[in-house]
Design an enzyme around this catalytic site. Structure first.
Site, short mmCIF file in Angstrom:
data_model
loop_
_atom_site.label_atom_id
_atom_site.label_comp_id
_atom_site.label_asym_id
_atom_site.label_seq_id
_atom_site.Cartn_x
_atom_site.Cartn_y
_atom_site.Cartn_z
N TYR A 36 -29.99 95.31 -81.75
CA TYR A 36 -29.34 96.40 -81.01
C TYR A 36 -28.03 96.82 -81.68
O TYR A 36 -27.83 98.00 -82.01
CB TYR A 36 -29.10 95.94 -79.57
N GLN A 37 -27.16 95.86 -81.92
CA GLN A 37 -25.81 96.20 -82.44
C GLN A 37 -25.87 96.80 -83.84
O GLN A 37 -25.15 97.73 -84.15
CB GLN A 37 -24.89 94.97 -82.49
N ASP A 78 -18.22 93.33 -75.75
CA ASP A 78 -18.54 92.05 -76.39
C ASP A 78 -18.04 92.01 -77.83
O ASP A 78 -17.88 90.93 -78.41
CB ASP A 78 -20.05 91.81 -76.33
N ASP A 133 -11.56 103.67 -68.22
CA ASP A 133 -12.85 104.31 -67.98
C ASP A 133 -13.05 105.35 -69.09
O ASP A 133 -12.20 106.22 -69.31
CB ASP A 133 -12.80 104.99 -66.61
N ALA A 134 -14.19 105.25 -69.77
CA ALA A 134 -14.43 106.14 -70.91
C ALA A 134 -14.49 107.60 -70.50
O ALA A 134 -14.19 108.49 -71.30
CB ALA A 134 -15.71 105.74 -71.61
N ASP A 187 -22.06 102.51 -76.40
CA ASP A 187 -22.73 101.23 -76.15
C ASP A 187 -22.44 100.86 -74.71
O ASP A 187 -21.66 99.97 -74.42
CB ASP A 187 -22.16 100.17 -77.11
#
Ligand code: AAT
Length: 292
Positions: A64-65, A89, A140-141, A159
């Site tokens: 995924y990353q 993460d 908050d994005a 992500d």
């Protein structure tokens, strides 16, 4: 409990559950935004779970990353400024840092607890925060992007979690509008975009919103992540109007970037062949998301 199998049920995937055997629970806490759980599994190493949804496991996080970072960054030459939305993460940061052209990385994660927990239990991911190019914003994005300077970024990587809880607004039109504005002409977006086995309607909606907002191009790519529901996860990959971006043939191939392949931690999943293959879509997907 240790030795028990935990079943992951969610309205996002009704009528099925996936399961992992728990060796032991390492952490359980409640942040302002979500429940945070870390456990050691028998088959996938340590697992990070937010509000009952698996976010990553040690064994398959690479798929995924590496993909969400290198699909966009290898598609433009010499990316310099990058924004990561979510990704607390640190795994996506770790991957972006392989690109020596990158000078500045902003990361906007809403939940500090995710970062703290990752630093304690997932050092191989949280290592991403140690790079001096990284600038952390706990926010908050949605708000962060509303205030972002126009044309600031070469690439934005979203992500974020599934659109339940704090990530609800991250699949809506106003959010994509702020992303398009924050990108330079010919800048690129790579956005986590669920599974074609489970969420074709959501993917369709996101694609039609992005077609309005991103006048360069809009594509869908996917990868295999066994611990995500249905075992696959997709990415919406778009570019703004400007110098054209040929996503399917990376102009900035990872194999040619000095040190990127043999970094402190070697790439496990991504390479240029996998990059090109990620854009091949099954027939029913092409039909249903009208990419035929
Ligand atoms: N790399 C791990 C995968 C993730 S993490 C998603 C992150 O997005 C979480 O840390 C969460 O706290 C953060 N997040 C959620 N909403 C917001 C927001 N509004 N602003 C900033 N950050 C946010 C995603 C896994 C995908 C799982 C697919 N099923």
């Amino acid at each position: 409990k240790s030795g028990k199998v935990v079943y992951f049920n969610n309205p996002m995937w009704p009528g099925e559950a996936h399961s992992l055997k728990v060796e032991r629970v390492l952490y359980k806490g409640q942040s302002e935004f979500q429940e945070v759980l870390v456990f050691e599994s028998s088959a996938y190493g340590k697992v990070l779970v937010l509000d009952g949804i698996i976010q990553l496991t040690e064994k398959d996080e690479c798929a995924y990353q590496e993909m969400i970072a290198h699909l966009p960054l290898c598609s433009i030459s010499s990316p310099k400024t990058v924004l990561v939305v979510g990704g607390g993460d640190g795994g996506v940061l770790r991957e972006i840092c392989r690109h020596s052209s990158v000078e500045h990385i902003d990361i906007c994660e809403i939940d500090k607890m995710v970062i703290d927990v990752s630093k304690e239990f997932f050092p191989e991911l949280a290592v991403g925060f140690e790079d001096p190019r990284v600038h952390l914003h706990i926010d908050d994005a949605v708000k962060f992007l509303r205030d972002a300077p126009e044309g600031r970024y070469d690439a934005i990587i979203v992500d974020s979690s599934d659109p339940v809880g704090p990530a609800q607004e991250l699949v809506e039109k106003p959010f994509f509008e702020t992303i398009a504005k924050a990108l330079r002409p010919g800048g690129v977006l790579c956005n986590m975009a669920e599974s074609f086995w489970l969420h074709t309607h959501l993917i369709q909606d996101m694609i039609s919103v992005c077609r309005d907002m991103f006048k360069g191009s809009v594509h869908y790519a996917w990868t295999s992540v066994p611990t995500y529901p249905s075992g696959v996860i997709g990415f919406l990959i778009c570019s703004t109007e400007g110098p054209p971006v040929d996503f399917k043939n990376p102009v900035n191939p990872i194999e040619k970037l000095e040190g990127a392949v043999k970094h402190k931690r070697e790439l496990k999943f991504y390479n240029s062949e996998v990059h090109r293959a990620a854009f091949a879509l099954p027939t029913f997907v092409k039909r249903e998301v009208s990419l035929l």
